[in-house]
Design a protein around this motif. Structure first.
Motif, PDB file in Angstrom:
ATOM      1  N   VAL A 165      30.153  -3.975 -35.716  1.00 53.43           N
ATOM      2  CA  VAL A 165      30.843  -5.236 -36.033  1.00 53.43           C
ATOM      3  C   VAL A 165      29.892  -6.412 -35.879  1.00 53.43           C
ATOM      4  N   GLN A 166      29.178  -6.465 -34.745  1.00 57.59           N
ATOM      5  CA  GLN A 166      28.259  -7.568 -34.487  1.00 57.59           C
ATOM      6  C   GLN A 166      27.116  -7.580 -35.505  1.00 57.59           C
ATOM      7  N   ASN A 167      26.599  -6.410 -35.780  1.00 61.81           N
ATOM      8  CA  ASN A 167      25.464  -6.326 -36.713  1.00 61.81           C
ATOM      9  C   ASN A 167      25.869  -6.766 -38.121  1.00 61.81           C
ATOM     10  N   ILE A 168      27.046  -6.327 -38.565  1.00 61.95           N
ATOM     11  CA  ILE A 168      27.490  -6.668 -39.920  1.00 61.95           C
ATOM     12  C   ILE A 168      27.808  -8.163 -40.024  1.00 61.95           C
ATOM     13  N   LEU A 169      28.448  -8.713 -39.006  1.00 62.57           N
ATOM     14  CA  LEU A 169      28.723 -10.156 -38.999  1.00 62.57           C
ATOM     15  C   LEU A 169      27.430 -10.950 -39.099  1.00 62.57           C
ATOM     16  N   SER A 170      26.455 -10.541 -38.320  1.00 63.72           N
ATOM     17  CA  SER A 170      25.161 -11.232 -38.328  1.00 63.72           C
ATOM     18  C   SER A 170      24.489 -11.102 -39.694  1.00 63.72           C
ATOM     19  N   LEU A 171      24.575  -9.904 -40.298  1.00 62.81           N
ATOM     20  CA  LEU A 171      23.963  -9.679 -41.610  1.00 62.81           C
ATOM     21  C   LEU A 171      24.631 -10.540 -42.687  1.00 62.81           C
ATOM     22  N   ILE A 172      25.958 -10.555 -42.694  1.00 63.74           N
ATOM     23  CA  ILE A 172      26.682 -11.340 -43.719  1.00 63.74           C
ATOM     24  C   ILE A 172      26.358 -12.823 -43.580  1.00 63.74           C
ATOM     25  N   LYS A 173      26.325 -13.310 -42.379  1.00 63.53           N
ATOM     26  CA  LYS A 173      26.042 -14.725 -42.157  1.00 63.53           C
ATOM     27  C   LYS A 173      24.638 -15.087 -42.635  1.00 63.53           C
ATOM     28  N   LYS A 174      23.670 -14.218 -42.359  1.00 65.16           N
ATOM     29  CA  LYS A 174      22.295 -14.469 -42.823  1.00 65.16           C
ATOM     30  C   LYS A 174      22.235 -14.499 -44.347  1.00 65.16           C
ATOM     31  N   GLU A 175      22.986 -13.584 -44.994  1.00 68.16           N
ATOM     32  CA  GLU A 175      23.004 -13.553 -46.462  1.00 68.16           C
ATOM     33  C   GLU A 175      23.606 -14.838 -47.031  1.00 68.16           C
ATOM     34  N   LYS A 176      24.687 -15.343 -46.416  1.00 66.91           N
ATOM     35  CA  LYS A 176      25.322 -16.582 -46.887  1.00 66.91           C
ATOM     36  C   LYS A 176      24.382 -17.777 -46.696  1.00 66.91           C
ATOM     37  N   ILE A 177      23.698 -17.814 -45.574  1.00 65.42           N
ATOM     38  CA  ILE A 177      22.758 -18.917 -45.300  1.00 65.42           C
ATOM     39  C   ILE A 177      21.625 -18.890 -46.312  1.00 65.42           C
ATOM     40  N   ALA A 178      21.125 -17.692 -46.619  1.00 70.70           N
ATOM     41  CA  ALA A 178      20.036 -17.571 -47.597  1.00 70.70           C
ATOM     42  C   ALA A 178      20.512 -17.980 -48.990  1.00 70.70           C
ATOM     43  N   GLU A 179      21.754 -17.640 -49.317  1.00 71.88           N
ATOM     44  CA  GLU A 179      22.287 -17.953 -50.646  1.00 71.88           C
ATOM     45  C   GLU A 179      22.547 -19.449 -50.801  1.00 71.88           C
ATOM     46  N   TRP A 180      23.146 -20.088 -49.773  1.00 66.32           N
ATOM     47  CA  TRP A 180      23.547 -21.494 -49.881  1.00 66.32           C
ATOM     48  C   TRP A 180      22.525 -22.465 -49.308  1.00 66.32           C
ATOM     49  N   LYS A 181      21.528 -21.913 -48.598  1.00 65.57           N
ATOM     50  CA  LYS A 181      20.444 -22.734 -48.038  1.00 65.57           C
ATOM     51  C   LYS A 181      20.982 -23.861 -47.148  1.00 65.57           C
ATOM     52  N   ARG A 182      21.906 -23.511 -46.293  1.00 65.74           N
ATOM     53  CA  ARG A 182      22.460 -24.460 -45.330  1.00 65.74           C
ATOM     54  C   ARG A 182      23.231 -23.682 -44.269  1.00 65.74           C
ATOM     55  N   ARG A 183      23.668 -24.413 -43.273  1.00 59.22           N
ATOM     56  CA  ARG A 183      24.425 -23.766 -42.202  1.00 59.22           C
ATOM     57  C   ARG A 183      25.768 -23.281 -42.751  1.00 59.22           C
ATOM     58  N   VAL A 184      26.142 -22.054 -42.371  1.00 61.52           N
ATOM     59  CA  VAL A 184      27.409 -21.468 -42.785  1.00 61.52           C
ATOM     60  C   VAL A 184      28.157 -21.007 -41.541  1.00 61.52           C
ATOM     61  N   ASP A 185      29.436 -21.357 -41.437  1.00 62.66           N
ATOM     62  CA  ASP A 185      30.251 -20.975 -40.281  1.00 62.66           C
ATOM     63  C   ASP A 185      31.443 -20.125 -40.733  1.00 62.66           C
ATOM     64  N   ILE A 186      31.951 -19.334 -39.791  1.00 64.21           N
ATOM     65  CA  ILE A 186      33.160 -18.543 -40.031  1.00 64.21           C
ATOM     66  C   ILE A 186      34.299 -19.219 -39.283  1.00 64.21           C
ATOM     67  N   THR A 187      35.392 -19.474 -39.977  1.00 57.21           N
ATOM     68  CA  THR A 187      36.500 -20.217 -39.365  1.00 57.21           C
ATOM     69  C   THR A 187      37.408 -19.331 -38.522  1.00 57.21           C
ATOM     70  N   GLN A 188      37.403 -18.001 -38.771  1.00 54.37           N
ATOM     71  CA  GLN A 188      38.288 -17.120 -38.009  1.00 54.37           C
ATOM     72  C   GLN A 188      37.581 -16.537 -36.780  1.00 54.37           C
ATOM     73  N   THR A 189      38.387 -15.963 -35.921  1.00 52.44           N
ATOM     74  CA  THR A 189      37.854 -15.291 -34.721  1.00 52.44           C
ATOM     75  C   THR A 189      37.921 -13.785 -34.938  1.00 52.44           C
ATOM     76  N   VAL A 190      36.764 -13.116 -34.761  1.00 52.41           N
ATOM     77  CA  VAL A 190      36.691 -11.658 -34.917  1.00 52.41           C
ATOM     78  C   VAL A 190      36.600 -11.024 -33.532  1.00 52.41           C
ATOM     79  N   THR A 191      37.532 -10.112 -33.235  1.00 54.64           N
ATOM     80  CA  THR A 191      37.536  -9.397 -31.948  1.00 54.64           C
ATOM     81  C   THR A 191      37.723  -7.909 -32.212  1.00 54.64           C
TER      82      THR A 191
END
Length: 558
Positions: A165-191
């Motif tokens: 879970v942690q690894n995939i979240l980190s991977l997706i966030k890095k991909e979004k940052i690379a695509e949009w070239k800016r800070r990207v946040d997730i609004t929901q809480t993952v547990t």
């Protein structure tokens, strides 16, 4: 969860394919399928396995019906790979101490059959079918330790290792940052939470990544285009927003207008806003939204026989609305294949252009009327034919989206003077008086040849007045022409309604000089004397009718 339902559907395909392959091998060994099925149906597990098989088949049908295209693609992948990840081969390998040369379970079954000879083949095949069904259900429906994954408290998946879970979240966030070239946040809480789950419910890393891509809301700062304080579109950045505004200005240009200023009717601002990445529009989609508005664009392609009226009726609208929705239409002419808007497009941003435009315009000729006392009143002649002039006019114009909404004359230059049309109208009145005291004027000067009343076997309803062919006939009183034309024995005839129930008729005319609906004054020329219809010579048959009854004209003439 939807992904679990697809997995169950995939199990059905795996089992079905295995059974089909088994029966096919039976046929190749010349063992009837009916024999195998009969033996299978008498086995101890047959009833239970059959119920599970039918339940699985029903579940697959529901999944495919809900989303046939996407589900078909997913099932193909899962059907190929599902058994390779399970331990189902252990059930099959237990039948015979044979080492399988490959992991493809269908090839393994085929290989297994080729190593069995004699009557053992029948029993072996039946056993494989039973164990295949039982093995799939037992393995996939068994419980295993897992971690439930939650988004804002709602279960969305199960994993075997919480680090996934942690690894995939980190991977997706890095991909979004690379695509949009800016800070990207997730609004929901993952547990996540340690639990037990069915084996088929457990997602691998690749499947979990797809679930997160669909379920998670990623937010970043983007550029919003505001019109009068209202956000109408959000794009990647200020550069894209500026390009959109420039293209809007360029699309409203007019080659005939000398542009002084181009701006927007609304107050336009670009502001940074945090927004879900799903709501950020591409440049093309933002342009389309701004130009066409939020209302869905509906069009009609003109076909042979179409008119604005038939198109409006077919689409439950009005011709006026079609003209409003298509300002470029000139008149009612339509071309086959032409595209017409059925709904007026309301842009979210209106481009306002000011400038100068010079046009050539027609100067309409004037009509000058002259009188001639030698012409009968009611007749006229064209003395000089009118001809339009031409002028060059320079306007200061204000345009909204290429449509001129106001214009002011700056300069006029006459290129060609207009020529007045001169019309000569007669003023001579048809006067024929015999000294009577009636209310009507005599329509013609001449001798009375037949009076009102009984004449032989018939009743003469009017007064016959002698005249020469072509002699002018005047209206006995002012009124409105209600009928003209050929009326059997009357020949060419004119009827005039004078109001208050009084009507006069003029028959046997050689020519008619008035038309229906025309207003005439007393003495105006209405026709020429003749001998049309049932007539023995050139004369005027004159009738007076009051409230629908024929009256003696002599009582009303003076």
């Amino acid at each position: 969860m939807r992904s679990n339902n697809i997995k169950i559907a995939a199990l059905f395909d795996v089992v079905k394919n295995g059974i089909n392959a088994t029966l096919k091998k039976l046929n190749s060994r010349k063992i009837p399928s009916s024999y195998t099925l009969k033996r299978f149906l008498h086995s101890n597990n047959a009833k239970t396995l059959k119920q599970k098989y039918l339940k699985l088949k029903k579940s697959r049908s529901v999944v495919v019906q809900n989303n046939p295209q996407e589900t078909t693609v997913l099932l193909e992948g899962m059907t190929k790979n599902r058994l390779l990840k399970s331990k189902l081969l252990l059930f099959i390998s237990g039948l015979k101490p044979t080492k399988f040369p490959t992991e493809n379970y269908l090839n393994n079954i085929a290989h297994f059959f080729t190593n069995i000879k004699g009557s053992n083949v029948k029993l072996a095949i039946i056993t494989v079918v039973v164990l295949m069904l039982g093995g799939v259900f037992s393995y996939e429906l068994s419980s295993v330790p897992a971690y439930a994954v939650f988004i804002d408290g709602k279960t969305i998946s199960y994993v075997s290792d919480k680090s996934d879970v942690q690894n995939i979240l980190s991977l997706i966030k890095k991909e979004k940052i690379a695509e949009w070239k800016r800070r990207v946040d997730i609004t929901q809480t993952v547990t996540f939470k340690s639990t037990q789950a069915k084996r088929y419910q457990v997602e691998d890393a690749e499947e979990l990544k797809k679930v997160f891509d669909q379920k998670l809301n990623f937010v970043a700062v983007a550029t919003a285009i505001e019109a009068d304080g209202e956000i109408i579109a959000v794009v990647n950045d200020a550069k894209v927003a500026e390009e959109i505004l420039q293209e809007l200005k360029s699309s409203s240009s007019d080659n005939e207008v000398k542009v002084e200023d181009v701006g927007f009717k609304e107050k336009i601002q670009m502001v940074n806003v945090p927004i879900s990445l799903r709501e950020v529009l591409s440049k093309d989609k933002a342009l389309q939204l701004i130009k066409e508005g939020k209302e869905e664009k509906k069009v009609h392609i003109v076909e042979e026989g179409d008119s604005l009226w038939t198109i409006a009726r077919k689409n439950d609208t009005h011709v006026e609305d079609l003209l409003k929705a298509n300002p470029s239409l000139k008149g009612e002419h339509l071309d086959i294949g032409q595209e017409l808007n059925l709904v007026a497009i309301e842009p979210l941003i209106n481009v306002q252009t000011t400038g100068e435009i010079t046009l050539e315009e027609t100067v309409p000729y004037k009509v000058v009327v002259e009188t001639n006392k030698n012409l009968w009143r009611g007749s006229q002649e064209v003395k000089t034919k009118g001809e339009n002039g031409l002028k060059e006019v320079t306007y200061k114009v204000v345009m909204i989206n290429s449509n001129i909404v106001s214009k002011e004359v700056l300069n006029e230059k006459v290129l060609k003077e207009a020529t007045d049309k001169v019309v000569v109208k007669g003023s001579r009145v048809v006067v024929a008086s015999r000294g009577g005291s009636g209310l009507l004027g005599w329509p013609i000067r001449g001798q009375i040849t037949s009076r009102f009343g009984k004449r032989g076997r018939e009743f003469h309803t009017g007064l016959d007045i002698n005249g020469t062919t072509g002699q002018p006939i005047g209206a006995a009183e002012a009124g409105k022409v209600t009928a003209t034309g050929w009326y059997g024995g009357y020949g060419r005839m004119v009827t005039i309604n004078h109001g208050n129930g009084l009507v006069t008729k003029y028959a046997h005319l050689s020519r008619i000089k008035v038309s229906v609906g025309q207003h005439v004054e007393r003495g105006d020329l209405i026709g020429l004397c003749g001998s049309t219809g049932r007539s023995t010579g050139s004369h005027l048959h004159f009738e007076v009718i009051i409230d629908g009854n024929f009256k003696n004209p002599l009582n009303y003439l003076k």
